[in-house]
Scaffold this active site. Structure first.
Site, PDB file in Angstrom:
ATOM      1  N   HIS A 362     -43.924  53.874 -38.560  1.00 26.43           N
ATOM      2  CA  HIS A 362     -43.921  52.448 -38.882  1.00 26.43           C
ATOM      3  C   HIS A 362     -43.131  51.627 -37.886  1.00 26.43           C
ATOM      4  O   HIS A 362     -43.480  50.497 -37.596  1.00 26.43           O
ATOM      5  CB  HIS A 362     -43.438  52.237 -40.315  1.00 26.43           C
ATOM      6  CG  HIS A 362     -44.540  52.475 -41.284  1.00 26.43           C
ATOM      7  ND1 HIS A 362     -44.704  53.663 -41.949  1.00 26.43           N
ATOM      8  CD2 HIS A 362     -45.584  51.700 -41.636  1.00 26.43           C
ATOM      9  CE1 HIS A 362     -45.788  53.592 -42.688  1.00 26.43           C
ATOM     10  NE2 HIS A 362     -46.346  52.416 -42.521  1.00 26.43           N
ATOM     11  N   GLU A 603     -56.956  55.607 -47.539  1.00 30.69           N
ATOM     12  CA  GLU A 603     -56.048  56.285 -46.608  1.00 30.69           C
ATOM     13  C   GLU A 603     -55.614  57.643 -47.120  1.00 30.69           C
ATOM     14  O   GLU A 603     -54.857  58.359 -46.477  1.00 30.69           O
ATOM     15  CB  GLU A 603     -54.827  55.405 -46.303  1.00 30.69           C
ATOM     16  CG  GLU A 603     -54.114  54.831 -47.496  1.00 30.69           C
ATOM     17  CD  GLU A 603     -52.975  53.893 -47.112  1.00 30.69           C
ATOM     18  OE1 GLU A 603     -52.601  53.817 -45.934  1.00 30.69           O
ATOM     19  OE2 GLU A 603     -52.443  53.228 -48.022  1.00 30.69           O
ATOM     20  N   ASN A 626     -54.199  55.204 -40.110  1.00 27.99           N
ATOM     21  CA  ASN A 626     -52.941  55.892 -39.773  1.00 27.99           C
ATOM     22  C   ASN A 626     -52.649  56.988 -40.789  1.00 27.99           C
ATOM     23  O   ASN A 626     -52.386  58.141 -40.435  1.00 27.99           O
ATOM     24  CB  ASN A 626     -51.767  54.905 -39.780  1.00 27.99           C
ATOM     25  CG  ASN A 626     -52.021  53.723 -38.881  1.00 27.99           C
ATOM     26  OD1 ASN A 626     -52.790  53.828 -37.934  1.00 27.99           O
ATOM     27  ND2 ASN A 626     -51.403  52.602 -39.172  1.00 27.99           N
ATOM     28  N   ARG A 637     -47.249  61.854 -39.417  1.00 23.90           N
ATOM     29  CA  ARG A 637     -47.429  60.820 -38.388  1.00 23.90           C
ATOM     30  C   ARG A 637     -46.133  60.477 -37.663  1.00 23.90           C
ATOM     31  O   ARG A 637     -46.149  59.789 -36.649  1.00 23.90           O
ATOM     32  CB  ARG A 637     -48.059  59.550 -39.008  1.00 23.90           C
ATOM     33  CG  ARG A 637     -47.195  58.886 -40.046  1.00 23.90           C
ATOM     34  CD  ARG A 637     -47.984  57.850 -40.848  1.00 23.90           C
ATOM     35  NE  ARG A 637     -47.813  56.506 -40.339  1.00 23.90           N
ATOM     36  CZ  ARG A 637     -48.268  55.411 -40.944  1.00 23.90           C
ATOM     37  NH1 ARG A 637     -48.943  55.516 -42.078  1.00 23.90           N
ATOM     38  NH2 ARG A 637     -48.091  54.231 -40.438  1.00 23.90           N
ATOM     39  N   CYS A 674     -57.809  48.746 -40.901  1.00 30.53           N
ATOM     40  CA  CYS A 674     -56.573  48.053 -40.535  1.00 30.53           C
ATOM     41  C   CYS A 674     -55.532  48.999 -39.946  1.00 30.53           C
ATOM     42  O   CYS A 674     -54.400  48.607 -39.706  1.00 30.53           O
ATOM     43  CB  CYS A 674     -55.996  47.302 -41.728  1.00 30.53           C
ATOM     44  SG  CYS A 674     -55.539  48.368 -43.087  1.00 30.53           S
TER      45      CYS A 674
HETATM   46  C1  PEP Z   1     -52.564  52.871 -42.423  1.00 26.01           C
HETATM   47  O1  PEP Z   1     -52.084  53.820 -43.034  1.00 26.01           O
HETATM   48  O2  PEP Z   1     -53.462  52.980 -41.583  1.00 26.01           O
HETATM   49  C2  PEP Z   1     -52.033  51.508 -42.626  1.00 26.01           C
HETATM   50  C3  PEP Z   1     -52.591  50.467 -42.069  1.00 26.01           C
HETATM   51  O3  PEP Z   1     -50.911  51.394 -43.389  1.00 26.01           O
HETATM   52  P1  PEP Z   1     -49.453  51.740 -42.869  1.00 26.01           P
HETATM   53  O4  PEP Z   1     -49.544  52.042 -41.409  1.00 26.01           O
HETATM   54  O5  PEP Z   1     -48.595  50.563 -43.152  1.00 26.01           O
HETATM   55  O6  PEP Z   1     -49.089  52.930 -43.679  1.00 26.01           O
HETATM   56 MG    MG Z   2     -50.854  53.478 -44.782  1.00 26.48          MG
END
Ligand code: PEP
Ligand code: MG
Length: 754
Positions: A362, A603, A626, A637, A674
């Site tokens: 993040h 997700e 993500n 991640r 997104c």
């Molecule tokens: C994702 O997981 O792709 C997402 C956009 O949310 P975040 O990166 O805030 O977990």
């Molecule tokens: Mg996410």
């Protein structure tokens, strides 16, 4: 053995440089396994040699002089096989090489174990014995275990030494370090090293100009801590027995002791800053206690460490309030937290470099949102030695360059200017639609979470905010914001973007985003209490947020609400029930709200396989690539050790994404993406070909992706997608997609320049 191993590792961590660390290793290993010689050879990959770096038992003068060609001798054998070599009579072994400088003629028994870090042999740890004998299996495994632990420390120390050689001479000695993941872009600036509050052992050394001021800072911390201990001891009077309270007295005694306080002051007057001086003193005393025979006294080592930590926290508190950032700040650390990042004024933050973390963490996303390139997973970065140095962050080659030579600096400045020129050139696309030459249109939205980037999004002609990470505002406070406060916030966001749509995501904390005032201790945070799971378990917090969003939406119809981490029908229906309750409560209060558009993030893999049902319960879906990548590939991640395995172009991620797009479209609902994949040129290309309706990304990528869309005919992108469907590796898919982009004149998307 475990105790010995722990002690050796602790001593190595307390060492100041490579030589001292290796000296500790050879001396302690020699004693631990009662052998005649212990030595460490390091691999000099540039010169192709194994170099004797430390020994206890061979001639001391041989250090640095004994050099074997790669693969030569028994040392070379252990290194090239990447396996231990254990022989009872070394001179009789065909690989044996006699080197007079070592004075090792009388030794027979030999064991050498490779020191390996991330598939690379860094060196060999060897023991020798006069008599002919094979080292026992236990001894060999002790060395193997130690070597595995040493790999990390040695790698760090090795680079530290290289830096020492730099000696401030930037002209001759530029240092390049490689990372494993990045946020694209280039930056030059001054390193500002940050480190986590809870890590006394990791505090770096730093030179200071004003020891008197530093000493007084330290004395204030000691006085404040003493007062606090007395206060605590008083408060505990009713709760703890006198015996248990004795701990406070013991701490107070330690604080008053000459050794701890004066030891630190001495180091401060010798030129080290207070946290570094404190670390060195505390570790020194803790080690003395650790080595004591009396178990009670041994335990006191933990108290000393704890007290040291408390003092450090105090010093850090005082410091973070006054931290000054240079105009071109490159934030650097073992690990960088979201709050450390947010502490830097946005206009001063130019780049990020860290030992741990990946491009998908993040903090990386946030940096990208702020337009700061980053290089993560630089495993041999020694942040402690880099504060104030000039650093180049190259997010294209995933490299960091420390103390660039004037020529290199010029080169990078030119590339940065080229990059700025490309951005300027793309400005003419600002008000043009994201439409392919053959008439296929997409919506491009911005990811956001701060006012600064919302304002920038609005000013750059973006058609909406596709993901507003509401949790970022929660990070900037010291408690949960209330309904009024949140209403004001969301109203402002909606108003700023009006009439364009804004997708407000409900709180997605947990995972790598614990709030400082809502700590969550878990073994597997990414598989734990996260996102919607917390919201459903804390309906008070969730409904407060929903009510605030709904109230903001009364005057601003551009509101959509997005639910993160939905993994089942049950979760979604509970969340929708709470939303209805929030609406009803507002109605009771006389506030009439319109029903907002509601969407889910896809997700979590279970959502992929229930998407046909989930989508019928909401208005739209947005793929969070993500997390989807993380959960489908079982790759954390945030973990740089496995960052090479994390790729959203993995065929399985593409297949899952495609399935979701098809199902959502079949249900007649809009589908967006997104996650970072939307702003990655190869990813955006394939997502467009799959038929997604919108892509939401950080603002810095937006015009580049618009350039891509306006340059590539949709039908050709679809042909490419069909072609890569047969590829079974992410790397092959990326190569193919990048080659396609090059063919369409888009190499400027992949590297600097046009
Ligand atoms: C994702 O997981 O792709 C997402 C956009 O949310 P975040 O990166 O805030 O977990
Ligand atoms: Mg996410």
């Amino acid at each position: 053995m475990l105790d010995i191993l722990r002690r050796i590792i602790q001593d190595i961590n307390a060492a100041h440089d490579l030589n001292e660390a290796l000296g500790v290793i050879v001396a302690e290993v020699k004693t631990a396994i009662h052998t005649d010689v212990c030595s460490v050879y390091m691999t000099d990959s540039v010169r192709g040699e194994h170099v004797l770096m430390a020994t206890d038992g061979l001639r001391p003068g041989a250090v640095g002089k004994v050099r074997l060609k790669l693969g030569q001798g028994l040392i070379g054998l252990a290194a090239s096989r990447a396996e231990p070599v254990n022989v009872d009579n070394a001179p009789a072994h065909p690989a044996f090489r006699y080197i007079a400088a070592t004075g090792e003629a009388p030794f027979h028994g030999f064991v050498g174990v490779p020191i390996i870090r991330r598939r690379k042999v860094l060196g060999v740890l060897a023991a020798q014995q006069r008599e002919q004998r094979k080292y026992t299996a236990d001894e060999e495994s002790f060395l193997v275990t130690l070597a595995a632990q040493l790999a990390g420390c040695i790698n760090q120390a090795e680079i530290r030494q290289a830096l020492d050689r730099l000696n401030g001479d930037a002209l001759a000695n530029t240092l390049f370090l490689e990372g494993v993941a990045s946020a694209r872009g280039l930056a030059i600036g001054e390193a500002v090293v940050v480190f986590p509050a809870a890590a006394l052992e990791r505090v770096p050394d730093k030179d200071i100009d004003d020891p008197e001021a530093e000493a007084s800072r330290f004395r204030q911390a000691v006085a404040a801590e003493l007062a606090e201990l007395q206060r605590l001891s008083e408060r505990m009077r009713l709760l703890l027995s006198a015996g248990d309270r004795a701990l406070f007295d013991a701490y107070a005694l330690l604080l008053g002791s000459d050794s701890l306080v004066n030891g630190t002051l001495e180091r401060i007057y010798a030129g080290n800053w207070a946290p570094g001086a404190l670390r060195a003193t505390v570790l020194e005393y803790a080690n003395i206690f650790t080595e004591m025979d009396d178990p009670y006294l041994r335990e006191r080592a933990a108290d000393i460490l704890d007290l040291g930590q408390r003092l450090l926290n105090r010093l850090q508190e005082a410091q973070s309030v006054n931290r000054q950032y240079p105009d071109h700040t490159i934030l650097m650390g073992e690990e960088i937290s979201v709050s450390q990042l947010l502490d830097v004024p946005t206009e001063k933050l130019k780049g990020l470099v860290s030992v741990r973390g990946t491009g998908a963490s993040h903090v990386a996303l946030l940096a990208r949102g702020l337009g700061a390139p980053a290089v993560f997973g630089v495993s041999n970065l020694p942040p402690g030695r880099l504060n104030g140095r000039e650093v180049v962050v190259d997010g294209y080659t995933v490299r960091v360059c420390i103390q660039p030579s004037p020529a290199l600096r010029q080169e990078y400045l030119k590339l940065i200017a080229d990059e700025a020129e490309l951005s300027r050139d793309l400005q003419h696309l600002r008000d043009l639609p994201a439409e392919t030459p053959d008439g296929h249109r997409l919506e491009l939205h911005a990811n956001s979470g701060l006012f600064a980037d919302i304002a920038a999004a609005r000013d750059s002609g973006v058609q909406g905010v596709g993901l507003y990470r509401s949790e970022l505002h929660f990070f900037l406070r010291d408690r949960f914001p209330g309904e009024e406060e949140q209403t004001t916030l969301y109203t402002r966001v909606l108003r700023m973007m009006e009439p364009h749509p804004v997708v407000l995501r409900t709180l997605d904390i947990g995972g790598d985003k614990p709030l400082p005032y809502f700590p969550i201790e878990e073994q597997n945070p990414f598989l734990g209490w996260r996102g919607i799971r917390i919201s459903l378990d804390q309906p008070d917090l969730f409904k407060t947020q929903l009510r605030a969003m709904l109230r903001a939406g009364t005057a601003h119809p551009n509101l959509s609400i997005l639910l993160p981490m939905i993994g089942s029908i049950g979760e979604l229906s509970e969340a929708l029930d709470l939303l209805r309750e929030a609406q009803a409560e507002l109605a009771e209060d006389g506030v009439t709200v319109r029903a907002p558009r509601v969407g889910i993030m896809v997700e979590v893999p279970s959502a992929v396989y229930q998407i046909d049902k989930l989508i019928r319960m909401v208005d739209f879906a947005s793929i969070g690539s993500n997390d989807l990548t993380q959960y489908l590939l079982a790759v954390d991640r945030n973990n740089d050790r496995v960052a090479k395995l994390y790729d959203s172009l993995h065929p399985v991620v593409l297949a899952a994404t495609r399935h979701v797009v098809e199902q959502v479209r079949a249900a007649g609902r809009p589908i967006g993406v997104c996650g970072e994949m939307a702003g990655d040129p190869a990813g955006a290309l394939l997502l467009m070909a799959m038929g997604v309706d919108s892509l939401s990304m950080n603002l810095g990528s937006l015009l580049k992706i618009k350039w891509l869309i306006r340059s590539v005919p949709y039908c050709e992108a679809r042909t490419l997608l069909a072609e890569v469907a047969d590829c079974d590796r992410a790397a092959a898919i990326r190569d193919r997609a990048n080659a396609f982009l090059e063919q369409h004149g888009l190499s400027g998307l992949l590297r600097v320049g046009k």
